[in-house]
Design an enzyme around this catalytic site. Structure first.
Site, short mmCIF file in Angstrom:
data_model
loop_
_atom_site.label_atom_id
_atom_site.label_comp_id
_atom_site.label_asym_id
_atom_site.label_seq_id
_atom_site.Cartn_x
_atom_site.Cartn_y
_atom_site.Cartn_z
N LYS A 48 -18.62 -3.01 29.35
CA LYS A 48 -18.50 -2.33 30.65
C LYS A 48 -18.87 -0.86 30.52
O LYS A 48 -18.99 -0.35 29.39
CB LYS A 48 -17.07 -2.48 31.16
CG LYS A 48 -16.03 -1.81 30.28
CD LYS A 48 -14.62 -2.32 30.56
CE LYS A 48 -13.60 -1.58 29.71
NZ LYS A 48 -12.27 -2.20 29.77
N MET A 71 -22.80 24.91 32.32
CA MET A 71 -23.40 23.63 32.71
C MET A 71 -24.41 23.11 31.69
O MET A 71 -24.40 21.93 31.34
CB MET A 71 -24.06 23.77 34.08
CG MET A 71 -24.54 22.43 34.66
SD MET A 71 -25.44 22.62 36.20
CE MET A 71 -24.15 23.20 37.30
N ARG A 78 -2.51 -4.03 37.08
CA ARG A 78 -3.79 -3.63 37.67
C ARG A 78 -4.39 -4.84 38.37
O ARG A 78 -4.64 -4.83 39.57
CB ARG A 78 -4.76 -3.12 36.59
CG ARG A 78 -4.28 -1.93 35.81
CD ARG A 78 -5.40 -1.32 34.97
NE ARG A 78 -6.07 -2.31 34.15
CZ ARG A 78 -6.91 -2.01 33.15
NH1 ARG A 78 -7.17 -0.74 32.87
NH2 ARG A 78 -7.50 -2.95 32.45
N TYR A 85 -19.23 33.02 31.01
CA TYR A 85 -18.58 33.22 32.31
C TYR A 85 -17.12 33.63 32.11
O TYR A 85 -16.43 33.10 31.24
CB TYR A 85 -18.61 31.93 33.12
CG TYR A 85 -19.97 31.58 33.66
CD1 TYR A 85 -20.60 32.41 34.60
CD2 TYR A 85 -20.62 30.43 33.25
CE1 TYR A 85 -21.85 32.08 35.10
CE2 TYR A 85 -21.86 30.08 33.75
CZ TYR A 85 -22.48 30.92 34.68
OH TYR A 85 -23.70 30.58 35.18
C1 LIG Z 1 -11.74 -2.47 28.50
C2 LIG Z 1 -11.04 -3.74 28.28
C3 LIG Z 1 -11.02 -4.34 27.01
C4 LIG Z 1 -11.57 -3.66 25.77
O1 LIG Z 1 -10.63 -2.73 25.27
P1 LIG Z 1 -10.88 -1.88 23.94
O2 LIG Z 1 -9.63 -1.11 23.78
O3 LIG Z 1 -12.05 -1.00 24.22
O4 LIG Z 1 -11.15 -2.83 22.84
C5 LIG Z 1 -10.44 -5.60 26.89
N1 LIG Z 1 -9.91 -6.22 27.97
C6 LIG Z 1 -9.88 -5.66 29.19
C7 LIG Z 1 -9.26 -6.40 30.32
C8 LIG Z 1 -10.44 -4.40 29.39
O5 LIG Z 1 -10.39 -3.84 30.60
#
Ligand SMILES: *Cc1c(COP(=O)(O)O)cnc(C)c1O
Length: 407
Positions: free
Chosen positions: A48, A333, A143, A265
């Site tokens: 992801k 930046m 969640r 800055y």
């Molecule tokens: C992001 C995520 C993972 C991976 O977690 P890591 O700590 O990066 O290994 C596994 N399961 C779910 C549901 C996640 O959202």
């Protein structure tokens, strides 16, 4: 590659301000290592957020070659991108099923992580048992996922179960990065009790950190993210993963500062005595953390040892020719300034400073910025010239030599 500048880089990169190198061999090695850690469990790669900021396509391609056949993405869009490079893999979508979107999943052969009874019903109605999906149980992170009551209802409604064609039952740990936290055992207990009510299905509970909790947690499938990308999931201890990311910034100018002159800055840094300062072509517009700037502590007199941004954190470090150099003044930046007084000979314009890498680990940068490696990676900017290395070969992205897309 100490100091960075000794490395031979393609000529086309001479004008690049920030260079991000992704070591795809290290990524593949970390995938293999996760497999050893997880014993009999399968490893699914969590890709992801654009492969944790490293580039979804390159990450998926590499992991497919390394033997990975299961992926998790956040949404359908990422799922479609992953599908192009993993035509045979099981691809799970963590966001689950939004109303009316089942055809999009079916079209790209994606598997939603169904997270409510409504989603289970919708998926069943849309696919009538022809397309597999995961069932996501909420054992305490609140969640996504079915509640205890939902699981009970589902168990008592075989019609719902059968039509949805479930292929995996999963839940997500809230505190896996704290192995002794009682939440781990509590969530595991609920997960076992709830899945005992359902027909037998392959089960997945652990992320990277969870894979260190033993076989009671690794079960049939580990969903591995951060470890693949070379970062420890623990705030307070290392993990055996190989670093995957090196970030270097171009030195634009080196100048002498006289005592009393200020930098950046807000003039938050004032040289206590003569100093040599290098300006580096990376800033918060590249996703580098503004919080890594430094100046006197709030209320303190200007000058002296950098005491952190107003509000308290110490500034960050970069490494030039193997020497650690503190960031001075605010990060702006497109640029930051670092104290290179101790570097001999002084660096020259065109040289490189290492911002993340073998000399200054990702975990250390994250800690100095008051955050986690996860956020440092997913914040890596789009402006960096990216190098993907594998077996001694280098692929540059974007490749400026390639033709512009035809209209
Ligand atoms: C992001 C995520 C993972 C991976 O977690 P890591 O700590 O990066 O290994 C596994 N399961 C779910 C549901 C996640 O959202």
């Amino acid at each position: 590659m100490s100091g960075g500048s000794s490395r031979s880089l393609p000529d086309s990169l001479a004008a690049a301000g920030g260079i991000l190198t992704v070591d795809l061999d290290a990524l593949a090695a970390n995938y293999a290592l996760m497999g050893e850690l997880a014993k009999d469990a399968q490893i699914a790669a969590v890709v992801k957020a654009d492969g944790y900021g490293l580039g979804l396509e390159a990450v998926v391609q590499t992991l497919v070659k390394a033997g990975c056949t299961r992926f998790f993405v956040a949404d359908v869009h990422e799922g479609r991108r992953a599908r192009r490079f993993a035509p045979q893999a099981d691809i799970y979508v963590l966001d689950g099923l939004l109303p009316g979107t089942a055809p999009l999943f079916v079209d790209a052969r994606l598997r939603p992580c169904l997270s409510s009874l409504e989603e289970v019903r919708d998926w069943g109605d849309a696919t009538t048992g022809t397309a597999p999906a995961a069932l996501h149980l909420d054992t305490g992170i609140s969640r996504r996922g079915l509640t205890a009551a939902d699981v009970q209802t589902l168990a008592e409604t075989p019609d719902l179960l059968n039509k949805a064609s479930l292929c995996l039952v999963m839940s997500h740990l809230a505190c896996a990065d704290e192995p002794a936290h009682p939440m781990n055992e509590k969530q595991r207990g609920l997960f076992e009790a709830w899945r005992a009510l359902l027909p037998p299905l392959p089960a997945s509970l652990a992320n990277t950190a969870g894979s260190f909790l033993g076989e009671a947690f690794t079960l049939d499938m580990v969903r591995a993210g951060i470890g693949l990308y070379g970062c420890s999931p623990f705030a307070d201890r290392d993990a055996p993963f190989q670093p995957v990311v090196t970030l270097e910034g171009r030195i634009l100018q080196v100048r002498a500062l006289a005592a009393g002159e200020t930098v950046g800055y807000g003039a938050t840094y004032q040289a206590p005595e003569q100093r040599q300062v290098a300006t580096i072509a990376v800033g918060y517009g590249d996703g580098y953390f503004r919080r890594l700037g430094s100046g006197p502590a709030q209320g303190g007199a200007p000058g002296g040892v950098p005491g952190g941004m107003p509000g308290g954190m110490p500034g960050g470090m970069v490494v030039v020719s193997g020497v650690r150099c503190p960031i001075i003044g605010r990060v702006s930046m497109d640029m930051m300034t670092v104290d290179v007084t101790k570097v001999t000979p002084l660096p020259r314009p065109g040289g490189l400073a290492q911002l993340i890498g073998a000399d200054i680990p990702l975990e250390e940068v994250a800690q100095a910025a008051g955050t986690l490696g996860y956020e440092v990676l997913t914040n890596l900017g789009k402006r960096y010239q990216r190098l993907y290395t594998s077996g001694g070969r280098i692929k540059v992205e974007p490749d400026e030599q390639s033709d512009p897309p035809s209209p």
